[in-house]
Design a protein around this motif. Structure first.
Motif, PDB file in Angstrom:
ATOM      1  N   UNK A  44       0.863  -1.179   0.000  1.00 13.38           N
ATOM      2  CA  UNK A  44       0.000   0.000   0.000  1.00 13.38           C
ATOM      3  C   UNK A  44       0.902   1.232   0.000  1.00 13.38           C
ATOM      4  N   UNK A  45       1.044   1.862  -1.152  1.00 13.35           N
ATOM      5  CA  UNK A  45       1.852   3.081  -1.307  1.00 13.35           C
ATOM      6  C   UNK A  45       0.967   4.264  -0.920  1.00 13.35           C
ATOM      7  N   UNK A  46       1.336   4.972   0.133  1.00 12.83           N
ATOM      8  CA  UNK A  46       0.524   6.078   0.631  1.00 12.83           C
ATOM      9  C   UNK A  46       1.141   7.411   0.252  1.00 12.83           C
ATOM     10  N   UNK A  47       0.386   8.217  -0.479  1.00 16.09           N
ATOM     11  CA  UNK A  47       0.860   9.555  -0.840  1.00 16.09           C
ATOM     12  C   UNK A  47       0.839  10.468   0.376  1.00 16.09           C
ATOM     13  N   UNK A  48      -0.120  10.250   1.272  1.00 17.79           N
ATOM     14  CA  UNK A  48      -0.215  10.986   2.536  1.00 17.79           C
ATOM     15  C   UNK A  48      -0.423   9.974   3.656  1.00 17.79           C
ATOM     16  N   UNK A  49      -0.045  10.350   4.863  1.00 24.96           N
ATOM     17  CA  UNK A  49      -0.214   9.466   6.007  1.00 24.96           C
ATOM     18  C   UNK A  49      -1.691   9.247   6.308  1.00 24.96           C
ATOM     19  N   UNK A  50      -2.035   8.039   6.731  1.00 23.87           N
ATOM     20  CA  UNK A  50      -3.386   7.788   7.226  1.00 23.87           C
ATOM     21  C   UNK A  50      -3.541   8.497   8.561  1.00 23.87           C
ATOM     22  N   UNK A  51      -4.640   9.194   8.751  1.00 24.02           N
ATOM     23  CA  UNK A  51      -4.897   9.941   9.976  1.00 24.02           C
ATOM     24  C   UNK A  51      -5.945   9.203  10.797  1.00 24.02           C
ATOM     25  N   UNK A  52      -5.565   8.785  11.992  1.00 21.63           N
ATOM     26  CA  UNK A  52      -6.503   8.144  12.913  1.00 21.63           C
ATOM     27  C   UNK A  52      -6.776   9.163  14.008  1.00 21.63           C
ATOM     28  N   UNK A  53      -7.976   9.754  13.979  1.00 26.23           N
ATOM     29  CA  UNK A  53      -8.324  10.827  14.917  1.00 26.23           C
ATOM     30  C   UNK A  53      -9.504  10.409  15.787  1.00 26.23           C
ATOM     31  N   UNK A  54      -9.403  10.768  17.070  1.00 26.74           N
ATOM     32  CA  UNK A  54     -10.493  10.569  18.014  1.00 26.74           C
ATOM     33  C   UNK A  54     -11.003   9.126  18.011  1.00 26.74           C
ATOM     34  N   UNK A  55     -10.072   8.181  17.964  1.00 25.09           N
ATOM     35  CA  UNK A  55     -10.399   6.754  18.014  1.00 25.09           C
ATOM     36  C   UNK A  55      -9.560   6.109  19.106  1.00 25.09           C
ATOM     37  N   UNK A  56     -10.109   5.089  19.760  1.00 29.31           N
ATOM     38  CA  UNK A  56      -9.384   4.340  20.776  1.00 29.31           C
ATOM     39  C   UNK A  56      -9.348   2.877  20.369  1.00 29.31           C
ATOM     40  N   UNK A  57      -8.330   2.172  20.819  1.00 36.14           N
ATOM     41  CA  UNK A  57      -8.210   0.723  20.640  1.00 36.14           C
ATOM     42  C   UNK A  57      -8.392   0.285  19.185  1.00 36.14           C
ATOM     43  N   UNK A  58      -7.634   0.887  18.308  1.00 42.19           N
ATOM     44  CA  UNK A  58      -7.676   0.549  16.886  1.00 42.19           C
ATOM     45  C   UNK A  58      -6.613  -0.501  16.598  1.00 42.19           C
ATOM     46  N   UNK A  59      -6.987  -1.526  15.855  1.00 40.79           N
ATOM     47  CA  UNK A  59      -6.073  -2.597  15.470  1.00 40.79           C
ATOM     48  C   UNK A  59      -6.005  -2.647  13.948  1.00 40.79           C
ATOM     49  N   UNK A  60      -4.778  -2.630  13.425  1.00 35.74           N
ATOM     50  CA  UNK A  60      -4.561  -2.871  11.998  1.00 35.74           C
ATOM     51  C   UNK A  60      -4.089  -4.307  11.878  1.00 35.74           C
ATOM     52  N   UNK A  61      -4.793  -5.101  11.089  1.00 34.05           N
ATOM     53  CA  UNK A  61      -4.483  -6.513  10.940  1.00 34.05           C
ATOM     54  C   UNK A  61      -4.190  -6.786   9.471  1.00 34.05           C
ATOM     55  N   UNK A  62      -3.062  -7.434   9.202  1.00 26.29           N
ATOM     56  CA  UNK A  62      -2.701  -7.742   7.826  1.00 26.29           C
ATOM     57  C   UNK A  62      -2.312  -9.195   7.672  1.00 26.29           C
ATOM     58  N   UNK A  63      -1.699  -9.506   6.570  1.00 17.51           N
ATOM     59  CA  UNK A  63      -1.266 -10.867   6.255  1.00 17.51           C
ATOM     60  C   UNK A  63       0.223 -11.009   6.548  1.00 17.51           C
ATOM     61  N   UNK A  64       0.624 -10.592   7.749  1.00 21.18           N
ATOM     62  CA  UNK A  64       2.028 -10.688   8.147  1.00 21.18           C
ATOM     63  C   UNK A  64       2.916  -9.855   7.247  1.00 21.18           C
ATOM     64  N   UNK A  65       4.084 -10.379   6.894  1.00 20.29           N
ATOM     65  CA  UNK A  65       5.019  -9.612   6.064  1.00 20.29           C
ATOM     66  C   UNK A  65       4.538  -9.420   4.621  1.00 20.29           C
ATOM     67  N   UNK A  66       3.428 -10.045   4.263  1.00 24.72           N
ATOM     68  CA  UNK A  66       2.873  -9.860   2.917  1.00 24.72           C
ATOM     69  C   UNK A  66       2.054  -8.572   2.812  1.00 24.72           C
ATOM     70  N   UNK A  67       1.833  -7.892   3.935  1.00 25.23           N
ATOM     71  CA  UNK A  67       1.116  -6.623   3.951  1.00 25.23           C
ATOM     72  C   UNK A  67       2.083  -5.526   4.371  1.00 25.23           C
ATOM     73  N   UNK A  68       2.260  -4.521   3.505  1.00 25.95           N
ATOM     74  CA  UNK A  68       3.204  -3.430   3.772  1.00 25.95           C
ATOM     75  C   UNK A  68       2.510  -2.097   3.510  1.00 25.95           C
ATOM     76  N   UNK A  69       2.560  -1.211   4.511  1.00 25.27           N
ATOM     77  CA  UNK A  69       2.112   0.169   4.339  1.00 25.27           C
ATOM     78  C   UNK A  69       3.363   1.017   4.171  1.00 25.27           C
ATOM     79  N   UNK A  70       3.519   1.649   3.020  1.00 26.15           N
ATOM     80  CA  UNK A  70       4.720   2.456   2.748  1.00 26.15           C
ATOM     81  C   UNK A  70       4.337   3.924   2.692  1.00 26.15           C
TER      82      UNK A  70
END
Length: 82
Positions: A44-70
């Motif tokens: 996942x090539x991100x042109x801008x950072x993902x913004x997580x605002x006013x949220x608690x206990x957020x989990x990002x779950x992927x497929x291990x090393x096969x999921x990359x946020x760049x």
């Protein structure tokens, strides 16, 4: 090939991040009290950072090393704000 995290997300109705899905909209769809965003395998090539605002206990779950946020030209792929 589908990965377990994506299949589990579909079964439980969790927001999913797949190619072609606007990632910020998926993050914004998470409830304020907490939630999980399931990423399919891929880069996942991100042109801008993902913004997580006013949220608690957020989990990002992927497929291990096969999921990359760049972050591209940013320091962080994801920025958490209170």
């Amino acid at each position: 090939m589908e990965f377990a995290s994506t299949l589990a997300a579909e079964r439980h109705g969790l927001p999913q991040a797949r190619f072609g899905v606007h990632l910020q909209a998926a993050v914004d769809a998470l409830p304020p009290g907490g939630g999980e965003l399931c990423f399919a395998a891929g880069l996942y090539e991100l042109a801008v950072s993902l913004q997580v605002k006013e949220r608690q206990r957020i989990v990002f779950n992927g497929a291990g090393p096969a999921t990359v946020l760049r972050a591209g030209n940013r320091e962080a792929a994801v920025v958490f704000e209170a």
